[in-house]
Design a protein around this motif. Structure first.
Motif, short mmCIF file in Angstrom:
data_model
loop_
_atom_site.label_atom_id
_atom_site.label_comp_id
_atom_site.label_asym_id
_atom_site.label_seq_id
_atom_site.Cartn_x
_atom_site.Cartn_y
_atom_site.Cartn_z
N UNK A 870 20.73 0.82 21.57
CA UNK A 870 22.12 1.24 21.64
C UNK A 870 22.39 2.08 20.41
N UNK A 871 22.89 3.25 20.60
CA UNK A 871 23.08 4.21 19.50
C UNK A 871 21.79 4.43 18.72
N UNK A 873 19.56 2.20 18.09
CA UNK A 873 19.04 0.99 17.45
C UNK A 873 18.67 -0.06 18.50
N UNK A 969 17.42 3.80 8.50
CA UNK A 969 18.21 2.94 9.39
C UNK A 969 17.36 2.40 10.53
N UNK A 972 15.17 -0.32 9.12
CA UNK A 972 16.02 -1.46 8.79
C UNK A 972 16.30 -2.29 10.04
N UNK A 976 14.30 -5.76 10.51
CA UNK A 976 15.29 -6.73 10.03
C UNK A 976 14.69 -8.12 10.16
N UNK B 76 24.77 -5.43 7.62
CA UNK B 76 24.81 -5.94 9.00
C UNK B 76 26.16 -6.53 9.38
N UNK B 79 28.89 -4.11 9.82
CA UNK B 79 28.72 -3.30 11.04
C UNK B 79 28.95 -4.14 12.29
N UNK B 81 27.38 -6.85 13.21
CA UNK B 81 26.24 -7.59 13.73
C UNK B 81 26.47 -9.05 13.31
N UNK B 309 25.95 2.35 7.98
CA UNK B 309 24.55 1.93 8.10
C UNK B 309 23.99 1.76 6.69
N UNK B 436 29.46 0.97 13.27
CA UNK B 436 29.52 -0.38 13.81
C UNK B 436 28.65 -0.49 15.06
N UNK B 437 28.18 -1.69 15.35
CA UNK B 437 27.31 -1.88 16.52
C UNK B 437 28.00 -2.77 17.54
N UNK B 439 30.52 -1.50 19.71
CA UNK B 439 31.28 -0.61 20.59
C UNK B 439 32.73 -0.45 20.12
#
Lengths: 1067, 480
Positions: A870-871, A873, A969, A972, A976, B76, B79, B81, B309, B436-437, B439
């Motif tokens: 997604x995007x 990642x 990124x 990462x 992770x 994280x 963002x 997560x 990020x 951000x992840x 949406x």
């Protein structure tokens, strides 16, 4: 049978010996010679042909003819002759100016019967045993010099898995026999017994006060290999039934050397020197240096420069001819850039070339060495014998300023007070210590942590001078002050020392009431005092004002036992032995920690120097187990054997109503070749079948029955307590393990080929464990009886002598194969999963699963299995999934020895197939730009391989991912550390575990100098490694909560490859 | 002779081994740990744990979620997560074990202590309010019964509406139990045994909870009753907070972190914007100028966006030297900030909102301005003249103005500012960060801890069947 066997091998031997004689007579030309002759006869005064007559310590000699006659020319300086023949005891005879020497040989019961040490130190004939036992001779341990006793067993014994620790000499090793029977990771170690007295093999590590764990080694590893006569490994429950609870995971019986068999006084010397280097270190990239966004300049190491707060390697390309201000660049006032303390008028930094340092981490490791020197004095006469031995081990690790020193004194003595009364005593005094043992696991105190967060441009020698000028003892100098400690500062200032004094000893008397009735009384102890001292200097990241901490450990285990033995030969065909015994075991364990977590004055490590109240912890534990046991061995015509045992234990750790438990075992063996009178000419020279069934009961740790409150550190002067979050259980029952084992021992070609195979099935029930419970109940764990684990496996040993030539060339092969499956049969009602540990990956026992199954998270997958992005990642999937199992599918060891005259050559391959291991080094080094693979596409960005969803959540439509994201990124998000699945590697490996080349210098070389049996060897260990990944040795263990946890590489110190040499001689 | 000696030795040994288990109970009694303790020892642990964990949560996550601060490293969470925050869940439920023990000891018929029981109920309410506000439905009615007569090891989840009802019931009971003339308490690290202050905190907490559920049910009569007839916090002297000590291990925990860990948290662009627009000097109390300009005449305070990020965060605006760090009181000084459970200022903003929405009688503006002033007072910053009358601050009969000021006052106070934003959408400046992840949605809850899937499977499944999928965007009852 006896006479048959002798005569059969006689022909074979004779031929060989004649050839040998011819060869020997060629090598003549000794100065002054004299002739000695005589006759060799057996117990019945019959002549024995083919007896080897050798000048002691040489290959020079002859053999007797058909009339038992011999004649030999020897030099004037020769003092002793050796008469040896298979099936008979070897005799030494001093010449003393005699020219005629007649000898009567006695039948050697040992050689014929292959006696082995079994439970409670009872010596038994191997053929009479209904279970598998494997024995290792002490000299195999000292030849290819591995200072850790456990590690030297690696690859040699079927059914035994050893995992080496990585903190250098003196680190812990994990040993399991026939798989893991317990759901508690620390409870899978076998019992170690030295000369009949159980000893502690605990690993103790206490992570608290913010200190990381340090590996101070496990108890059994301290036993000095030089003092070991032999080791018997009892693998199954029936072999160990007589050790009760503690033998459930097998027993390693260690018999130390004695002076037995020595005539007069003898001195032996053994000296070994080995050198160690890291076996494998990770592969790092060498294109980009420290920083972020391809930009970096050192300011103060806190963020005042350009990205100098960043400790990762995402900075500018190196080796481009550019110059950048760095921590080691000179300044206008004559300092280093990193001398950035406000009190120093450093001046401006003059940029220096921005170049890569490909070997920087390799450079940090030193060549470690280990020196082991042993001197042993032995003596004996008809009334008794003694052996006194001293061993010094001095070791420097591959990490700077880490070491280990161990001095061992071993004394064993035996004296026949009367014909019937015999007294034996043995004592081992072990004084070990270190100025510094490295820290383990994830955090600034572990040096390996620094290497996953580092600058690829840093030359290691720039950090060696680790104080800022004028601030010695107060402020370290470093390349980054935000996160890290200077590695040399860590190794030289922040030390974890220890001093340990340990005594293992016992006294024993035996009394023969009659020829058939014997009583043994014995009392022994294993106790140690250990003091650990942690020092942390001012300006340490975790301890800005330093720290001083002491841990004191006192441990004592006392065992007192007796054994009454009655044997009777009822008729020629039938004999039996009855034994009845009892044991009391007392355990005392004390621990006390005091810590000053801030000091007033730098470099003074003393509690009186504490600037804040001291933090303390203390616990005391006691435990007692009483036992009574009996066993009976029956033999019929020497071809059928039956053993029955029974034992009852009373343990203080169990509830009063439930503290007594009984368990029986029965085993049998049959010598088929004798029963069916297989002709001596057949290929099959020996065949034995064996079978056994056994139960073992088990208790638990002290204080599991009632809930208590724990103290916390006070808030100021306000005391704080909390209820233990573990629900105690006042209804505990003893654990129970049942095992069945069948096996066969087949020998062919007169024993030149031996195949021994065992199948076993072990089931452990009612395990006492701390079951995790939902914290919303208020409690995190509950002590219960639960679970059944079944271990099934096959062990095969193959011994062969494919080459045995008359010229003395002999090649022996020893292969062992182990396959074990540990199945979780059941846990408890309403529970199908038990969390064994959660050390960055969850090790779960699930009903129907295998012990050692590892679970973690990975990425979401499209229906076709592709990773969803997604995007750009990858998308994390928070559901736990099975990542593999840390146990191997099978293990094999190949041991080869080739001897030719005075040369001997041996090598051992250790192969483990299957299993997985999680690498935290690769995961974290992948996010920090350290690992080699992170250099790829860093500047242009990357497109992850997988799909993206262009539909909705409800109706997904997956197309190939095409979104480019920046290198940093991307790495990462992929590496992770929460993405456990990415960090999994195949743990299969083949290691060239051991290579040894030895040469025995003929005694005549020394002439009149009284040196004998001079042997020199070149030895190497862990010389080569073949495995899937190029970054680390998959044979690795990590520490968590004081126990060794397999399956995770948690920034481990590299394992080592060692080479060295060994010299031994006697006089 | 030997015969006899050895024979009797053996017999004696046998007998003693088989029979001598009388001292086993003594051997197996833990000499180091008591089986009974007094309530005050437990209370000290309960209060310090609750206050300290709340402060740590505020620093690590609450401030980020409310965009008081932004992350320059390890981004994280910033963002979105978000994972399950098992640590906080475990700490709260673990603390509830000892809270329950205090209540049990306090109810002992031989030696009852209504004050200890009252305090236990307050802390129980406070703890469950945190749990349900962050996760939704939680084990409540059946929780903390692992050692009950009929032990419950897998508690059912209680619907959030009932959890809040239970919390309010406990607070009502606590209000009755806590009397100024009641039995003395010890181990009180919050109010040092001042029962009047405990009673004020109890009712102030009731106001907080009632306002949290004000969109779900009619809370006006209970609020009015509290305001009219029950004691409430009257000044910053009544703040429910624990003061840290100057020496370890009882200092503000961040004080002992590595510099790098502290430096991950920077001034956020959101906060910078609000504080700068209002010329609010609390900016200088909480943050310091950028490294590049510190100590110069042109010292500037610069924030960074939330939700960048890893790469964008560390290189934003040319790197870390151009983004403001948090101030000395949040790192270099061991005890300049407190572990706050609830402040007087927050109560005033709650009452302002209640009055403004007509739940209680009273002057919203007075409450509001008292709230602003007491926040400045608390942070030891003098409020500039005209601050209250300037545009953006002056009371304008909107919830937004109240919440915007409340948001500032809730800096470093658990998740309170985040809860307000989730409930009201204010401050409007809080928007998901560019990288951000999630949406472009602000998460509304944490995932349940992994352990719930394995250790309390059926009840967990039932809870998510009722509440909705276990993800960070599922609307709990409170938000439906």
């Amino acid at each position: 049978m006896t006479s048959e066997k002798v005569s059969r091998s006689q022909c074979f031997k004779n031929a060989a010996n004649y050839v040998l004689l011819c060869l020997l007579s060629l090598s003549t030309a000794l100065a002054q010679e004299r002739t000695i002759e005589g006759k060799v006869m057996d117990e019945n005064s019959e002549p024995v042909p083919g007896v080897n007559v050798l000048v002691k310590g040489t290959a020079q000699g002859t053999i007797t003819d058909l009339d038992g006659q011999y004649r030999l020319n020897v030099g004037d300086d020769v003092e002793t002759l050796l008469f040896s023949y298979v099936g008979y005891e070897t005799q030494e005879v001093d010449i003393n100016n005699q020219s005629t020497i007649n000898v009567n040989l006695a039948v050697d019961a040992q050689q014929l019967g292959e006696v082995i040490v079994t439970a409670l130190g009872v010596e038994r004939e191997t053929k009479a045993l209904g279970y598998a036992v494997q024995e290792i001779e002490g000299n195999t341990l000292t030849q290819a010099r591995e200072p850790n006793l456990l590690n030297s067993l690696s690859g040699r014994i079927a059914g035994v898995q050893i995992t080496n620790g990585a903190s250098g000499v003196g680190s812990s090793s994990r040993i399991t026999i026939r798989g893991e029977n317990s759901l508690v990771p620390g409870n899978n170690s076998p019992l170690f017994v030295v000369d009949g007295i159980p000893i502690s093999n605990e690993t103790r590590s206490f992570r608290s006060e913010g200190n990381l764990e340090t590996d101070y080694g496990n108890g059994a590893a301290e036993i000095n290999p030089d003092d070991i006569a032999n080791i018997s490994v009892l693998k199954g429950a029936s072999a160990s039934a007589l050790y009760g609870s503690r033998g459930a995971n097998g027993v390693v019986l260690i018999t130390t050397k004695s002076g037995k068999g020595q005539q007069g006084i003898g001195v032996s010397v053994n000296s070994t020197t080995t050198f160690e280097r890291p076996l494998r270190i990770p592969n790092y990239q060498n294109q980009y240096g420290q920083g972020a966004g391809f930009d970096f300049a050192f300011g103060d190491g806190f963020g005042a420069g350009v990205n100098d707060n960043i400790d990762e390697s995402w900075g500018p390309l190196m080796d481009q001819g550019t110059s950048i201000a760095q921590h080691d660049s000179p300044t206008t006032n004559g300092f280093r850039g990193g001398d950035s303390h406000p009190s120093i008028d450093r001046g401006d930094i003059t940029p220096t070339p921005w170049t890569s340092a490909p070997n920087n981490i390799d450079d940090f490791f030193e060549t470690g060495y280990t020196l082991t020197n042993n001197v042993a004095l032995t003596g004996a006469n008809e009334d008794g014998n003694f052996r006194l031995s001293y061993t010094n081990l001095t070791s420097e690790g591959i990490l700077p300023n880490t070491d280990l020193e161990r001095n061992t004194v071993n004394l064993s003595a035996q004296y026949n007070l009367t014909d019937k009364l015999k007294a034996t005593a043995s004592v081992n005094y072990i004084a070990s210590g270190s100025n510094n043992r490295p820290n383990n696991s994830y955090g600034t105190e572990n040096i390996m942590y620094l290497w996953v967060w580092f600058g690829r441009q840093i030359e290691m020698n720039s950090l060696e001078n680790y104080w800022q000028p004028g601030l010695e003892g107060v402020q370290q100098y470093n390349y980054n002050y935000n996160w890290h400690d200077n590695p040399y500062f860590t190794m030289f200032e922040n030390t974890n020392g220890f001093d340990k004094d340990r005594i293992i000893g016992n006294v024993m008397v035996t009394y023969d009431f009659t020829d058939n009735l014997q009583l043994m009384l014995r009392s022994g102890t294993d106790f140690f005092n250990e003091l650990r001292t942690n020092r942390r200097a001012f300006s340490t990241q975790r301890y800005p004002f330093g720290q001083y901490r002491e841990d004191k450990i006192f441990f004592e285990e006392r065992n007192t036992d007796f054994l009454l033995t009655y044997n009777k030969e009822v008729s020629q065909d039938f004999d039996f032995t009855l034994r009845f015994g009892g044991n009391r075991r007392d355990l005392t364990d004390r621990y006390n920690r005091v810590s000053a977590n801030q000091l007033s004055i730098p470099e003074v490590y003393n509690f009186e120097n504490s600037r804040i109240p001291l933090a303390t912890t203390q616990f005391d534990q006691r435990k007692r187990v009483n036992s009574l046991y009996g066993f009976a061995n029956f033999g019929y015509k020497g071809v059928l054997f039956l053993d029955i045992t029974g034992r009852n234990d009373w343990s203080s750790t169990l509830p009063q109503d439930n503290n007594s438990y009984f368990y029986p075992s029965v085993s049998a063996s049959a010598i088929l070749t004798d029963i069916f009178k297989v002709p001596s000419s057949s290929l099959l020279s020996f065949a034995k079948l064996r079978a056994s069934w056994a139960q073992v009961g088990n208790d638990t740790d002290p204080y599991q029955l009632r809930n208590v409150f724990n103290f916390q550190e006070p808030f100021g002067s306000t005391q704080r307590v909390t209820e233990s979050s573990i629900i105690a259980n006042s209804d505990l029952k003893p654990e129970r393990q049942t095992s069945v084992e069948v096996g066969a021992d087949l020998r062919f070609f007169d024993g030149r080929l031996q195949l021994d195979a065992t199948y076993y099935n072990t089931s452990s029930e009612n395990q006492i464990l701390e079951l995790p419970v939902d914290i919303t109940s208020g409690y995190s764990r509950q002590v219960i009886n639960a679970g059944e684990i079944r271990n099934r496996g096959v062990e095969v040993m193959l011994n062969a002598t494919p080459v045995e030539l008359n010229n003395g060339l002999r090649w022996d092969i020893n292969v062992n194969y182990t396959r074990n499956r540990s199945e979780v049969v059941s846990l408890i009602e309403d529970l199908d999963t038990y969390q064994i540990s959660n050390n960055y990956v969850q090790i779960l026992a699930k009903e129907g699963g295998q012990m050692g199954d590892m679970y973690g998270t990975g990425f979401q997958q499209a229906p076709d299995g592709q990773t969803i992005y997604e995007n750009g990642f990858p998308v994390r999937d928070n559901n736990l999934r099975l990542l593999g199992n840390y146990n191997p599918d099978f293990m094999m060891g190949f041991y080869n020895t080739i001897t030719y005259r005075n040369f001997n050559f041996g090598f051992l391959f250790d192969w483990r197939q299957g299993g997985v291991v999680k690498s935290r080094t690769i995961l974290i080094g992948g996010t920090s730009g350290m690992m080699d693979f992170t250099a790829e596409s860093r500047e242009n960005g990357l497109v992850g391989i997988g799909v993206k969803n262009i539909g909705s959540d409800e109706n997904p439509e997956y197309v190939t991912n095409d979104v480019i994201v920046s290198g940093r990124d991307f790495y990462w998000s992929r590496y992770n550390r929460g993405n456990e699945e990415i960090g999994m590697y195949d743990a299969s490996f083949v290691k060239l575990r051991e290579v040894r080349l030895g040469y025995r210098i003929p005694n005549e070389v020394f002439g009149k100098v009284p040196v004998r049996n001079f042997q020199v060897s070149v030895v190497g260990r862990n010389l080569a490694l073949w495995t899937e990944n190029t970054h680390f040795d998959p044979e690795v263990i990590s520490f968590n909560g004081g126990t060794v946890v397999p399956g995770v590489e948690d920034l481990a110190t590299p394992t080592t490859r060692s080479v060295g040499f060994n010299i031994s001689f006697e006089f | 002779m030997y015969h006899k000696i050895l024979f009797w030795c053996t017999i004696t040994l046998c007998v003693s081994l088989a029979s001598c288990t009388d001292d086993f109970e003594d051997i197996n009694t833990n000499p180091n740990r008591p089986e009974e303790v007094s309530a005050d020892l437990l209370l000290a642990k309960v209060l310090s744990t609750a206050a300290n964990e709340n402060a740590l949560e505020a620093w690590n996550r609450g401030n980020i979620a409310a965009q008081h601060t932004a992350k320059i490293n390890f981004t994280d969470f910033d963002r979105y997560l978000w994972e399950n925050n098992t640590g906080y869940w475990n700490d709260l439920y673990g603390n509830l074990r000892d809270i329950e023990n205090i209540a049990t000891i306090a109810r002992d018929e031989a030696n009852p202590n209504a004050s200890h029981e009252g305090v236990a109920l307050v802390m129980k309410a406070w703890s469950y309010a945190e749990l349900t506000s962050l996760w939704g439905d939680i084990p409540f009615i059946e929780a903390i019964q692992g050692r009950a007569e009929e032990p419950i090891l897998q508690p059912q989840y209680t619907p959030q509406s009932e959890v809040f009802a239970g919390i309010l019931e406990d607070l009502r009971t606590a209000n009755n139990l806590l009397q100024t003339s009641g039995p003395a308490i010890a181990g009180d690290l919050i109010f040092q045994g001042d029962l009047a202050k405990w009673k004020k905190f109890t009712n102030s907490l009731r106001v907080r909870i009632l306002m949290r559920i004000a969109d779900k049910q009619d809370v006006s009569s209970e609020l009015q009753e509290i305001v009219s007839s029950l004691p409430l916090m009257e000044s910053n002297d009544d703040n429910a907070l624990m003061e840290y000590l100057s020496s370890q291990p009882n200092t503000w925990p961040i004080h002992t972190f590595r510099v790098g860990s502290f430096d991950e948290y920077r001034l956020s662009l959101t906060n910078e914007g609000v504080l700068r627009d209002l010329d609010d000097p609390r900016l200088f109390r909480w943050f310091r100028p950028t490294d590049r300009t510190i100590g110069t005449e042109g010292a500037i305070y610069a924030g960074m966006p939330n939700g960048l990020s890893e790469n964008n965060a560390s290189t934003f605006n040319g790197g870390a030297q151009n983004v403001s760090r948090c101030s000395r009181i949040l790192y270099e000084e061991p005890n300049s900030v407190d572990a706050v459970l609830m402040q007087y200022a927050e109560l005033q903003f709650l009452l302002a909102e209640a009055a403004q929405r007509g739940f209680i009688s009273g002057d919203a503006q007075t409450y509001y301005e008292q709230g602003v002033a007491s926040s400045f007072d608390y942070w030891e910053v003098s409020m500039p003249g005209g601050y209250l009358s300037q545009s953006g601050v002056a009371y304008d009969n909107t919830i937004e103005t109240i919440i915007n000021q409340k948001w500032l006052a809730l800096f470093l106070n658990g998740y309170e500012a985040y809860y307000d934003h989730r409930r009201t959408g204010f401050p409007a400046a809080i928007t998901p960060g560019p990288d951000n992840v999630n949406s472009d949605r602000v998460p509304v809850r944490y995932l349940y801890p992994d352990d719930q899937q394995t250790l309390n499977t059926e009840n967990y499944q039932a809870a998510i069947a009722r509440q909705g999928e276990d993800n960070i965007n599922t609307q709990m009852w409170l938000l439906q």
